[in-house]
Design an enzyme around this catalytic site. Sequence first.
Site, PDB file in Angstrom:
ATOM      1  N   ASP A 174       0.845  -1.199   0.000  1.00  0.00           N
ATOM      2  CA  ASP A 174       0.000   0.000   0.000  1.00  0.00           C
ATOM      3  C   ASP A 174       0.880   1.250   0.000  1.00  0.00           C
ATOM      4  O   ASP A 174       0.378   2.376  -0.106  1.00  0.00           O
ATOM      5  CB  ASP A 174      -1.020   0.001   1.152  1.00  0.00           C
ATOM      6  CG  ASP A 174      -0.385  -0.037   2.522  1.00  0.00           C
ATOM      7  OD1 ASP A 174       0.852  -0.155   2.620  1.00  0.00           O
ATOM      8  OD2 ASP A 174      -1.144   0.040   3.520  1.00  0.00           O
ATOM      9  N   SER A 175       2.213   1.065   0.052  1.00  0.00           N
ATOM     10  CA  SER A 175       3.145   2.178  -0.185  1.00  0.00           C
ATOM     11  C   SER A 175       2.897   2.781  -1.563  1.00  0.00           C
ATOM     12  O   SER A 175       3.344   3.891  -1.843  1.00  0.00           O
ATOM     13  CB  SER A 175       4.599   1.706  -0.064  1.00  0.00           C
ATOM     14  OG  SER A 175       4.839   0.572  -0.877  1.00  0.00           O
ATOM     15  N   ASP A 216      -1.019  -6.033  -0.212  1.00  0.00           N
ATOM     16  CA  ASP A 216      -1.403  -5.436   1.075  1.00  0.00           C
ATOM     17  C   ASP A 216      -2.910  -5.252   1.174  1.00  0.00           C
ATOM     18  O   ASP A 216      -3.548  -4.747   0.236  1.00  0.00           O
ATOM     19  CB  ASP A 216      -0.755  -4.050   1.220  1.00  0.00           C
ATOM     20  CG  ASP A 216       0.540  -4.078   2.014  1.00  0.00           C
ATOM     21  OD1 ASP A 216       0.815  -5.084   2.700  1.00  0.00           O
ATOM     22  OD2 ASP A 216       1.278  -3.077   1.942  1.00  0.00           O
ATOM     23  N   LYS A 260      -1.128  -9.368   2.913  1.00  0.00           N
ATOM     24  CA  LYS A 260      -0.415  -8.908   4.106  1.00  0.00           C
ATOM     25  C   LYS A 260      -1.294  -7.936   4.869  1.00  0.00           C
ATOM     26  O   LYS A 260      -2.020  -7.142   4.260  1.00  0.00           O
ATOM     27  CB  LYS A 260       0.911  -8.241   3.717  1.00  0.00           C
ATOM     28  CG  LYS A 260       1.684  -7.688   4.923  1.00  0.00           C
ATOM     29  CD  LYS A 260       3.150  -7.376   4.606  1.00  0.00           C
ATOM     30  CE  LYS A 260       3.404  -6.093   3.855  1.00  0.00           C
ATOM     31  NZ  LYS A 260       2.900  -4.874   4.531  1.00  0.00           N
ATOM     32  N   GLU A 274      -1.350  -5.444   8.754  1.00  0.00           N
ATOM     33  CA  GLU A 274      -0.562  -4.887   9.851  1.00  0.00           C
ATOM     34  C   GLU A 274      -1.243  -5.161  11.188  1.00  0.00           C
ATOM     35  O   GLU A 274      -2.462  -5.143  11.286  1.00  0.00           O
ATOM     36  CB  GLU A 274      -0.425  -3.365   9.665  1.00  0.00           C
ATOM     37  CG  GLU A 274       0.277  -2.970   8.371  1.00  0.00           C
ATOM     38  CD  GLU A 274       0.383  -1.453   8.190  1.00  0.00           C
ATOM     39  OE1 GLU A 274      -0.024  -0.701   9.091  1.00  0.00           O
ATOM     40  OE2 GLU A 274       0.876  -1.042   7.119  1.00  0.00           O
ATOM     41  N   GLU A 315       9.341  -4.089  10.454  1.00  0.00           N
ATOM     42  CA  GLU A 315       9.736  -2.787   9.906  1.00  0.00           C
ATOM     43  C   GLU A 315      10.249  -1.881  11.021  1.00  0.00           C
ATOM     44  O   GLU A 315       9.566  -1.666  12.032  1.00  0.00           O
ATOM     45  CB  GLU A 315       8.541  -2.131   9.190  1.00  0.00           C
ATOM     46  CG  GLU A 315       8.900  -0.763   8.593  1.00  0.00           C
ATOM     47  CD  GLU A 315       7.890  -0.226   7.586  1.00  0.00           C
ATOM     48  OE1 GLU A 315       6.939  -0.943   7.233  1.00  0.00           O
ATOM     49  OE2 GLU A 315       8.056   0.929   7.155  1.00  0.00           O
TER      50      GLU A 315
HETATM   51  O1  KIV Z   1       3.667  -1.106   1.558  1.00  0.00           O
HETATM   52  C1  KIV Z   1       4.855  -1.500   1.622  1.00  0.00           C
HETATM   53  O2  KIV Z   1       5.698  -1.226   0.744  1.00  0.00           O
HETATM   54  C2  KIV Z   1       5.245  -2.315   2.781  1.00  0.00           C
HETATM   55  C3  KIV Z   1       6.694  -2.645   2.948  1.00  0.00           C
HETATM   56  C4  KIV Z   1       7.463  -1.435   3.330  1.00  0.00           C
HETATM   57  C5  KIV Z   1       6.898  -3.753   3.905  1.00  0.00           C
HETATM   58  O3  KIV Z   1       4.389  -2.675   3.549  1.00  0.00           O
HETATM   59 NA    NA Z   2       2.390  -1.689   3.350  1.00  0.00          NA
END
Ligand code: KIV
Ligand code: NA
Length: 266
Positions: A45-46, A84, A114, A116, A183
């Site tokens: 989600d980055s 994510d 994934k 959090e 992280e």
């Molecule tokens: O969204 C992302 O890029 C991440 C990584 C930094 C682990 O969750």
């Molecule tokens: Na992320």
Amino acid sequence: RAKVTLPQLQAMKERGDKIAMVTAYDYSAALLADRAGMDMILVGDSLGMVVLGYSSTVPVTMEEMIHHTKAVMRANPAALVVADLPFLSYQTGIKDAVYNAGRLVKEGGADAVKLEGGRAMAPVVRAIVDAGIPVMGHLGLTPQSAVQLGGYRVQGREQEAADRIAADAEALAEAGVFSLVLECVPVELARRITAALKVPTIGIGAGPHCDGQVLVFHDLLGLFDRFRPKFVKCYVNLSEIIVNALASYREEVRQGRFPDEGHSFQ
Ligand code: KIV
Ligand code: NA
């Protein structure tokens, strides 16, 4: 290259072979990451920050995650692709979490998802795993709750906080995660969790003792410099190379030197 499998990633940890992961948000980046031999690709989600221009990952929607996951999957990567779950797609209850994880797999085509969070997310993790979807955990600096964590800063420096994160890791492993992102945690805490868990840990700003590493595509290639955390290693400054190339093109157009005969039809 044959598709990377979960048992292979598990075996890599057991053999001490390091796992390499990078983010990708589109078709051409996924082709490049796969050609470079990545074990895993993360549709993080980055993407909200490095591709869509949001100031955090919080605004990212399910539709955006699915759109970009589909683009990555069209590259047919051998790397295992993890997508994510964006903010608010899994924090509102087990039913929402299973449904949205299912959408990332069914509509997006992702191999795994994934999310959090620590022990509070264990029932959610278990339910998604029970639905047949592999889940990766994410502890330490969890950007979707960065405000609550006091900003983008190292987590688990104090003994109490370190013990809490280590217990969260155990709870997630117990709930069935196949792997865990750590992280921005101190080297020693990442070492401790990596030794305690059977499943592979993937570090970002978590030192050298994790079972693997992940970096954001745009960070490692020097494509994005609005923030440059200490843990980012910039392997090439593509921003500079791209700006120079674009400026050369602009100059040649202005001077009438492009297109020349070689780039024209007679
Ligand atoms: O969204 C992302 O890029 C991440 C990584 C930094 C682990 O969750
Ligand atoms: Na992320």
